[in-house]
Design an enzyme around this catalytic site. Structure first.
Site, PDB file in Angstrom:
ATOM      1  N   ASP A 167      14.027  49.185  98.421  1.00  0.00           N
ATOM      2  CA  ASP A 167      14.286  50.364  99.681  1.00  0.00           C
ATOM      3  C   ASP A 167      16.188  49.436  99.797  1.00  0.00           C
ATOM      4  OD1 ASP A 167      12.207  51.164 100.457  1.00  0.00           O
ATOM      5  OD2 ASP A 167      11.547  49.529 101.858  1.00  0.00           O
ATOM      6  N   VAL A 217      30.983  59.267  78.599  1.00  0.00           N
ATOM      7  CA  VAL A 217      30.229  58.542  77.785  1.00  0.00           C
ATOM      8  C   VAL A 217      30.492  57.098  77.319  1.00  0.00           C
ATOM      9  CG1 VAL A 217      28.354  60.450  77.450  1.00  0.00           C
ATOM     10  CG2 VAL A 217      29.784  58.736  75.887  1.00  0.00           C
ATOM     11  N   GLN A 258      25.622  62.576  74.443  1.00  0.00           N
ATOM     12  CA  GLN A 258      25.991  63.160  75.360  1.00  0.00           C
ATOM     13  C   GLN A 258      24.895  63.931  76.949  1.00  0.00           C
ATOM     14  OE1 GLN A 258      29.091  65.178  73.868  1.00  0.00           O
ATOM     15  NE2 GLN A 258      30.892  63.687  73.539  1.00  0.00           N
TER      16      GLN A 258
END
Length: 717
Positions: free
Chosen positions: A137, A471, A606
């Site tokens: 949570d 990336v 990618q």
């Protein structure tokens, strides 16, 4: 949780401590016997990719009574255990603190009853407690993210993406109920990640008359051409009168008032299961790492004194920190609500252009969607530039509307199209100037070229902001880049599959080449997340002696029960020690002991749909960038024209520790290695010793710089 268990066990053994598993939580502590077993280095092997907790967990009524805690104390004293690491929620951590406070009196009672001797009581005179918060949570103050939250978001988004396709096909309204009885984090972040039409969370009950507002919103979306509606509901959602708002209530409302074909899905415990994400394994994407939490947990126990209060190891930005446990618990109880700020619809008639530069990556589209919609709310004319700088030079510019970016949040790649940064941007400047019409461009190196061109071309004197999206995570001025988390998860999941195959064949070493250019972020973090034996990167120089040591390490490893190896290599780590060279070296030196296989992951790093982190990171960055441009335009608009030529009018928007900050492009030049396109310093390099320790290398670890104690602060969405 298993990543934390693994790191705690291995760092504990590394420091010379005896480490025990307590199976089945506090119940195992009370029952003792076979529930408390000595842990070994090999016993936590292959745990990283497993969900749940391999040592078990159980609710325990016995531990709530003093008699139960006395039994637990007896079991610990008999085994000489005086340090307890607890992984759980605020209830578990509160119980641990109470156990610690009662420890002295529990020992007195055990001595009086003759169950322990005075000598045993003296040797176990005080109990040290450290906690790590495990809760999907994300409902614990003092930490930016709790263990398990990111994995739960992965499960939820997987379901939402699957549901979205069927909802779009049948023009349906879907209502998804997610966990969060008192905390709406999962619901809110899910709504941002999937572009939901409405979200109900317990912290912010909807205004009176919300029923009519909701129906108008859904009808308006359908009128704009949307074929689906998505509503996210936290299980603890309620109205201002304290009455629950359930998914079934909303379904009946929509069907009655709008007649829409409506379905409900209650996700339930699917959110707790599955393979943990890379973020949860190393708490990265915005963190130091789960492994580092385990490291810090052990260090906190070893450094504790009888006067040291119980602490919890938390995440603050990209650092693991120690906080007073009960201070955090009390703040949790006080935090019930956050404010959502909205901006009025304005009309500026300013053109703001968005352009994607460089290689595509997951999360770019989420940033574009957010920027476009926030820009429209601010009254700007939003323009899309297709195919990067070349598209800008060639006039591939068109208006982009609110509905034009619908559904983009979950799409990988770049919907606008992008090309790698051109090596001849100055040759394009004249062409770009002709296309300028008070554009403000969201595009480091290309942006820097544009800033340098301001001296020659006045038309480039406009506000510019660069959002890091790569990336490689190699943009100076930011700890993280959009797209890096998705790539990291792709590498990690691939390594999991490879290790699984190696577990079946035995005595096999895999050498995997990762992307990143000259930046070793992906190789290092994937090494932590997947449990690699070594990760070769450009920033951490290595030679033939290091390679020989790594081979010998694997030779010795094959003599244990863990007969597999994983080696990661960044694609540009060394021009001579190529992937083929390392493969040949390991194959030759391992003859008769282990065999080798190699994998080059390539462009698969990618692709794919963006992770929840990248979706939300992109959304936040896009929104923040356009709001910054809006304020900057007010500063530079003079006499009917825009003129911005100060350093602070062209910035990189980056995440530094726990804040989104704007830093002038020109100031970041000193922090950049332009030849290799990497920052001169990187925060994640400090994690590499942890990876080596967890792989059982005999090295020293200095935690003085990157672990520090701070005061707990309320956490806002």
């Amino acid at each position: 949780m298993n990543a934390a268990v693994r790191a705690t066990v291995r760092v504990g053994i590394y420091t010379g401590a005896k480490v025990y598993f307590v199976h089945e939580g506090y119940q195992g502590l009370v029952d003792g016997g076979d529930n408390i077993k000595l842990a070994t280095w090999e016993s936590v092997s292959m745990m990283l990719q497993l969900g749940g907790t391999v040592i078990g967990s159980a609710r325990c009524m016995d531990f709530r009574a003093r008699e139960g805690r006395m039994k637990a104390a007896l079991n610990l004293v008999k085994l000489g255990i005086t340090n307890l690491c607890v992984i759980g929620g605020d209830g578990s951590l509160t119980g641990a603190n109470q156990f610690r406070k009662e420890w002295a009196t529990l020992l007195v009672d055990l001595v009086k009853s003759g169950k322990i001797t005075d000598d045993e009581a003296r040797k176990s005179s005080h109990l040290n407690i450290v906690g790590m918060v495990g809760s999907i949570d994300n409902d614990f103050c003092g930490t930016d993210m709790t263990i398990g939250t990111d994995s739960a978001l992965h499960r939820i988004i997987e379901v939402v993406d699957a549901i979205t396709t069927t909802a779009q096909s049948h023009q349906r309204t879907f209502i998804l109920e997610v966990m969060g009885r008192h905390c709406g984090y999962l619901a809110l972040v899910t709504a941002l990640a999937c572009g939901a039409d409405w979200v109900f969370i317990p912290e912010m009950p909807p205004d009176e008359g919300w029923e009519g507002h909701l129906c108008r919103r859904l009808a308006d979306q359908r009128a704009r051409g949307s074929r689906l509606n998505v509503i996210i509901v936290a299980e603890g959602a309620m109205d201002r009168g304290g009455n629950p708002i359930s998914s079934e209530d909303i379904k009946k409302l929509v069907e009655k008032n709008l007649g829409f074909d409506t379905r409900t899905t209650v996700l339930g415990h699917v959110q707790r299961g599955g393979t943990p994400s890379a973020f949860d394994r190393i708490l990265v994407g915005i963190s130091l790492c789960l492994c580092a939490m385990g490291v810090e947990a052990v260090m906190a126990l070893l450094e504790a004194t009888p006067e040291t209060p119980a602490c919890v190891v938390s995440l603050s930005g990209n650092q693991a920190v120690r906080l007073p446990l009960m201070e955090c618990v009390q703040v949790v109880k006080m935090c019930h609500r956050s404010l959502l700020v909205t901006s009025p619809l304005l009309q500026s008639n300013i053109n703001v252009a968005i352009v994607n530069i460089g290689a595509p990556c997951a999360g770019m589209n989420a940033a574009v969607r957010s920027a476009v919609r926030i820009g429209i709310i601010q009254g700007h004319n939003m323009l899309a530039v297709h195919d990067g700088f070349e598209g800008l030079a060639q006039g591939k510019i068109e208006p982009i509307t609110w509905t034009g970016v619908s559904g983009w949040t979950g799409k990988g790649g770049s919907e606008l199209g992008t090309k790698r940064y051109s090596n001849r941007p100055l040759l394009l400047l004249r062409m770009i100037i002709r296309m300028q019409d008070e554009y403000s461009a969201i595009a480091y190196m290309g942006g820097l070229e544009l800033v340098q061109g301001r001296d020659k071309y006045e038309e480039l004197c406009i506000p510019m902001v660069v959002i890091p999206a790569t990336v490689s995570n190699n943009v100076p001025g930011s700890d993280f880049s959009i797209g890096a988390d998705t790539a990291l998860n792709t590498i990690t999941s691939t390594c999991d599959r490879i290790k699984q195959s190696a577990a079946g064949t035995k005595r096999r070493v895999f050498i995997i080449e990762t992307a990143g250019g000259y930046c070793g972020y992906l190789a290092t973090m994937a090494g932590l997340a997947a449990g690699a034996d070594a990760a070769y990167i450009y920033e951490d120089k290595f030679g033939i002696r290091d390679l020989e040591m790594n081979v010998e390490h694997l030779v010795q490893k094959m003599k244990t029960d863990v007969k597999r190896g994983l080696i990661l290599r960044n694609e540009n780590c060394n021009a001579n020690y190529t992937t083929d060279f390392i493969f040949a070296l390991y194959s030759e030196e391992g003859k008769g002991i282990f065999d080798c296989r190699k994998n080059v992951l390539g462009h698969m790093q990618q692709g794919g749909t963006p992770t929840p982190f990248d979706r939300n990171f992109g959304t936040k960055m896009g929104s923040k960038a356009v709001l910054w441009i809006t304020e900057k335009l007010k500063e530079v608009y003079r006499h009917g024209r825009i003129f911005a030529n100060t350093p602070d009018s062209a910035c990189v928007l980056g995440m530094k520790k726990r804040a989104l900050t704007f830093q002038p492009l020109a100031e970041l030049k000193e922090q950049t290695d332009f030849e290799h396109r990497i920052p001169k310093t990187s925060w994640w390099l400090k994690l590499r010793p942890i990876m080596k320790i967890l792989a059982k290398y005999n090295i020293s670890l200095d935690t003085s710089e990157h672990f520090r104690k701070i005061h707990a602060l309320p956490k806002l969405f």
